[in-house]
Design a protein around this motif. Structure first.
Motif, short mmCIF file in Angstrom:
data_model
loop_
_atom_site.label_atom_id
_atom_site.label_comp_id
_atom_site.label_asym_id
_atom_site.label_seq_id
_atom_site.Cartn_x
_atom_site.Cartn_y
_atom_site.Cartn_z
N PHE A 3 0.81 -1.21 0.00
CA PHE A 3 0.00 0.00 0.00
C PHE A 3 0.85 1.27 0.00
CE2 PHE A 3 -3.27 -2.81 2.13
CZ PHE A 3 -4.12 -2.85 1.04
N ALA A 4 2.16 1.13 -0.14
CA ALA A 4 3.06 2.29 -0.09
C ALA A 4 2.66 3.40 -1.06
CB ALA A 4 4.50 1.86 -0.31
N PRO A 5 2.32 3.09 -2.32
CA PRO A 5 1.92 4.17 -3.22
C PRO A 5 0.66 4.91 -2.76
CG PRO A 5 2.44 2.20 -4.47
CD PRO A 5 2.40 1.81 -3.03
N ILE A 6 -0.26 4.19 -2.13
CA ILE A 6 -1.48 4.83 -1.63
C ILE A 6 -1.14 5.73 -0.44
CG2 ILE A 6 -3.78 4.45 -0.64
CD1 ILE A 6 -3.83 1.78 -2.18
N LYS A 52 -10.79 5.19 5.05
CA LYS A 52 -11.14 6.29 5.94
C LYS A 52 -10.26 7.51 5.67
CE LYS A 52 -12.66 3.39 9.78
NZ LYS A 52 -12.34 2.95 11.16
N LEU A 53 -8.96 7.27 5.49
CA LEU A 53 -8.03 8.37 5.24
C LEU A 53 -8.33 9.02 3.88
CD1 LEU A 53 -4.77 6.65 6.53
CD2 LEU A 53 -5.98 8.57 7.62
N ALA A 62 -8.32 3.02 -6.17
CA ALA A 62 -8.61 2.17 -7.33
C ALA A 62 -7.66 0.98 -7.30
CB ALA A 62 -8.43 2.96 -8.62
N LEU A 63 -8.22 -0.20 -7.19
CA LEU A 63 -7.43 -1.42 -7.17
C LEU A 63 -7.67 -2.19 -8.45
CD1 LEU A 63 -8.16 -2.65 -3.53
CD2 LEU A 63 -6.15 -1.42 -4.33
N SER A 64 -6.66 -2.89 -8.90
CA SER A 64 -6.84 -3.72 -10.09
C SER A 64 -6.46 -5.15 -9.76
CB SER A 64 -5.99 -3.20 -11.25
OG SER A 64 -4.62 -3.26 -10.92
#
Length: 71
Positions: A3-6, A52-53, A62-64
């Motif tokens: 999740f680092a990019p998010i 939430k954030l 957006a997940l793929s």
């Protein structure tokens, strides 16, 4: 899942809006200590926490899904 990019996008958005970590914590309901850990790369947020954030900052996740081939 990475999740680092998010998290990087969340931090960048927070900073561009001049929102403090404390304010984001209050707006999102995510504990301040947890938020600090996530932004420093020391914590692993759940998808629910990320949502939430993002909701508090007006971001959308957006997940793929990528199909892999089986041997």
């Amino acid at each position: 899942m990475d999740f680092a990019p998010i998290i990087e996008a969340i931090k960048a958005r927070r900073e561009s809006l001049k929102v403090t970590q404390k304010a984001l914590s209050d707006l999102s309901g995510v504990a301040l200590g947890a938020l600090k850990k996530f932004e420093s790369g020391k914590g692993n947020p759940t998808l629910s926490t990320l949502r939430k954030l993002c909701d508090a900052l007006g971001l959308e996740i957006a997940l793929s899904v990528k199909k892999t081939t089986n041997p």
